[in-house]
Design an enzyme around this catalytic site. Structure first.
Site, PDB file in Angstrom:
ATOM      1  CB  SER A 114      -8.129 106.790 -13.877  1.00 12.87           C
ATOM      2  OG  SER A 114      -7.007 106.526 -12.923  1.00 12.87           O
ATOM      3  CE1 TYR A 138     -11.864 106.532  -9.914  1.00  7.99           C
ATOM      4  CE2 TYR A 138      -9.676 105.856 -10.120  1.00  7.99           C
ATOM      5  CZ  TYR A 138     -10.636 106.792 -10.434  1.00  7.99           C
ATOM      6  OH  TYR A 138     -10.469 108.071 -11.085  1.00  7.99           O
ATOM      7  CE  LYS A 142     -12.958 107.129 -13.512  1.00  8.62           C
ATOM      8  NZ  LYS A 142     -13.933 108.127 -13.778  1.00  8.62           N
TER       9      LYS A 142
HETATM   10  N1  LIG Z   1      -7.956 113.861  -9.348  1.00 10.47           N
HETATM   11  C1  LIG Z   1      -7.444 113.061 -10.063  1.00 10.47           C
HETATM   12  O1  LIG Z   1      -5.951 112.998  -9.744  1.00 10.47           O
HETATM   13  C2  LIG Z   1      -7.731 112.131 -11.149  1.00 10.47           C
HETATM   14  C3  LIG Z   1      -7.094 111.220 -11.647  1.00 10.47           C
HETATM   15  C4  LIG Z   1      -7.711 110.391 -12.804  1.00 10.47           C
HETATM   16  C5  LIG Z   1      -8.816 110.400 -13.021  1.00 10.47           C
HETATM   17  N2  LIG Z   1      -9.774 111.268 -12.355  1.00 10.47           N
HETATM   18  C6  LIG Z   1     -10.930 111.406 -12.987  1.00 10.47           C
HETATM   19  O2  LIG Z   1     -11.569 112.656 -13.100  1.00 10.47           O
HETATM   20  C7  LIG Z   1     -12.736 112.923 -12.725  1.00 10.47           C
HETATM   21  C8  LIG Z   1     -12.956 114.142 -12.043  1.00 10.47           C
HETATM   22  O3  LIG Z   1     -12.248 113.970 -11.086  1.00 10.47           O
HETATM   23  P1  LIG Z   1     -12.036 115.244  -9.673  1.00 10.47           P
HETATM   24  O4  LIG Z   1     -10.799 115.049  -8.981  1.00 10.47           O
HETATM   25  O5  LIG Z   1     -12.323 116.607 -10.458  1.00 10.47           O
HETATM   26  O6  LIG Z   1     -13.215 114.823  -8.831  1.00 10.47           O
HETATM   27  P2  LIG Z   1     -14.237 115.569  -8.054  1.00 10.47           P
HETATM   28  O7  LIG Z   1     -14.982 114.716  -6.901  1.00 10.47           O
HETATM   29  O8  LIG Z   1     -13.600 116.965  -7.737  1.00 10.47           O
HETATM   30  O9  LIG Z   1     -15.355 115.901  -9.124  1.00 10.47           O
HETATM   31  C9  LIG Z   1     -16.520 115.009  -9.504  1.00 10.47           C
HETATM   32  C10 LIG Z   1     -17.542 115.821  -9.813  1.00 10.47           C
HETATM   33  O10 LIG Z   1     -18.712 114.967 -10.431  1.00 10.47           O
HETATM   34  C11 LIG Z   1     -19.736 115.198  -9.652  1.00 10.47           C
HETATM   35  N3  LIG Z   1     -20.672 113.701  -9.411  1.00 10.47           N
HETATM   36  C12 LIG Z   1     -20.191 112.750  -8.951  1.00 10.47           C
HETATM   37  N4  LIG Z   1     -21.250 112.007  -9.084  1.00 10.47           N
HETATM   38  C13 LIG Z   1     -22.192 112.536  -9.514  1.00 10.47           C
HETATM   39  C14 LIG Z   1     -23.555 111.761 -10.174  1.00 10.47           C
HETATM   40  N5  LIG Z   1     -23.888 110.811 -10.212  1.00 10.47           N
HETATM   41  N6  LIG Z   1     -24.278 112.655 -10.960  1.00 10.47           N
HETATM   42  C15 LIG Z   1     -23.667 114.124 -11.148  1.00 10.47           C
HETATM   43  N7  LIG Z   1     -22.552 114.595 -10.605  1.00 10.47           N
HETATM   44  C16 LIG Z   1     -21.889 113.680 -10.021  1.00 10.47           C
HETATM   45  C17 LIG Z   1     -19.577 115.801  -8.150  1.00 10.47           C
HETATM   46  O11 LIG Z   1     -20.342 116.202  -7.317  1.00 10.47           O
HETATM   47  C18 LIG Z   1     -18.183 116.365  -8.531  1.00 10.47           C
HETATM   48  O12 LIG Z   1     -18.494 117.953  -8.707  1.00 10.47           O
HETATM   49  C19 LIG Z   1     -13.319 111.672 -12.187  1.00 10.47           C
HETATM   50  O13 LIG Z   1     -14.023 110.959 -13.274  1.00 10.47           O
HETATM   51  C20 LIG Z   1     -11.986 110.971 -11.679  1.00 10.47           C
HETATM   52  O14 LIG Z   1     -12.157 109.773 -11.616  1.00 10.47           O
HETATM   53  C21 LIG Z   1      -9.250 112.241 -11.329  1.00 10.47           C
END
Ligand SMILES: NC(=O)c1ccc[n+]([C@@H]2O[C@H](COP(=O)([O-])OP(=O)(O)OC[C@H]3O[C@@H](n4cnc5c(N)ncnc54)[C@H](O)[C@@H]3O)[C@@H](O)[C@H]2O)c1
Length: 335
Positions: A114, A138, A142
């Protein structure tokens, strides 16, 4: 070639799973459904399990060639209030997954990092040379995992790509999948919801930042552009893997920004949402939120140079695809 999409029932992972399939890969989804949704994984094999569950992971890892790791907790504010939860999942759980993958002989790993690893950067746009200095747990979680991947590359021959996303937004153009977070904290879905007749008002946090219109500026990247970057990252790793096993060299760890290189202010997003819905976005102007940097915009040149990737979609594409998804979701609920 089979890929384990860990966290593939979530927002970004579900789009990446589809991009992988379009490119000829087999995608198997592994998710504990803590913040994910079964329907986002529809049409894929879904193995329900936690990243820290080595026993559950072992047979699944034995039949894949690479891992993409999306699973994490991802609310910055919550990470400040409850760092224990974040370090348990995003650090301890993620390390357990990494060790399980390594023990299964996997040497290709793609990680959802991120722009939060940069904290409050001094200079915009943010290149990968910008010091990594996260300002919340957070971002720290990362950064820890990026460091682990680097160390595992040097010590164990792991080849990894850390993709530092800026603000993911929008939905699949087919309208079948899109952003689903509960609670939703992201600006675009909140702005679109605020244009609905009985929707909640949008709260704008701060209008006195040193930006052109006083509101915060962010780099919004379409989720399908992000998904395509994952395919490129995998192709990069395949090449590394072939070359390194021939030369018997160690591993490799690459980190790249994924953004458009263009920033948009909160007021610009509100305007784009009004253009998409044809209705005004009801809003209140509030105070700044502590810890929000005025502007975060990527320098995406490295992704272009190393992965041959550049964002293909603009803000209008992002907002219109998010709106289409919200309309479809509302229709489904009404039916
Ligand atoms: N959405 C954004 O703008 C953004 C920006 C930067 C980084 N990220 C990173 O991208 C990744 C995905 O983000 P997202 O927005 O799709 O989030 P999200 O919450 O929609 O997806 C995360 C998924 O991981 C699963 N999960 C979480 N902990 C788990 C565990 N212990 N075991 C198994 N499954 C688990 C959840 O059930 C979910 O399906 C994350 O790592 C987040 O930090 C997202």
């Amino acid at each position: 070639m089979a890929i384990l999409v860990v966290g593939g029932a979530g927002y970004i992972g579900s789009h990446a799973a589809r991009a992988l399939r379009r490119s000829g890969y087999e995608a198997v989804i592994y998710d504990n459904l803590s913040t994910g949704f079964r329907r986002l994984a529809q049409g894929f094999e879904l193995v329900e399990g936690d990243i820290a569950d080595e026993v559950r992971l072992r047979p699944v890892l034995a039949r894949v060639d690479a891992v993409m790791h999306f699973a994490a907790h991802a609310y910055v504010g919550e990470s400040v209030e409850n760092p224990r939860k974040y370090f348990r999942n995003n650090v301890a759980g993620a390390l357990s997954l990494l060790n399980s993958a390594l023990d299964a002989g996997i040497r290709r790993f793609v990680f959802s990092s991120s722009c939060a690893v940069y904290g409050v950067p001094e200079k915009i746009p943010i290149s990968e040379h910008t010091p990594r200095a996260p300002v919340n747990p957070y971002g720290a979680s990362k950064l820890f995992f990026e460091n682990a991947l680097e160390a595992y590359g040097r010590a164990y021959g792991l080849c990894s790509v850390s993709l530092r996303y800026f603000n993911a937004a929008g939905g699949d153009e087919g309208g079948e999948i899109g952003e689903m977070h509960d609670p939703e904290t992201h600006l675009i879905p909140l702005a679109l919801a605020a244009s609905a007749e009985n929707g909640p008002e949008l709260q704008v946090f701060g209008a006195d930042y040193p930006t052109p219109d006083g509101t915060c500026v962010r780099d919004y990247i379409h989720v399908n552009d992000l998904a395509d970057a994952h395919v490129r990252a995998l192709q990069y790793l395949e090449k590394q893997h072939r070359e390194r096993s021939r030369d018997e060299k160690g591993g490799d760890s690459l980190a790249v920004n994924l953004g458009t290189g263009r920033g948009h202010s909160v007021l610009e997003i509100i305007q784009a949402a009004e253009n998409a819905t044809g209705r005004p976005v009801r809003r209140t102007m509030g105070l700044r939120r502590p810890g929000d940097p005025p502007a975060l915009v990527a320098d995406p040149a490295k992704a272009q140079r190393v992965l041959g990737w550049a964002a293909q979609r603009n803000l209008a594409d992002v907002v219109s695809s998010a709106w289409r998804w919200m309309e479809k979701t509302a229709q489904r609920h009404a039916a």
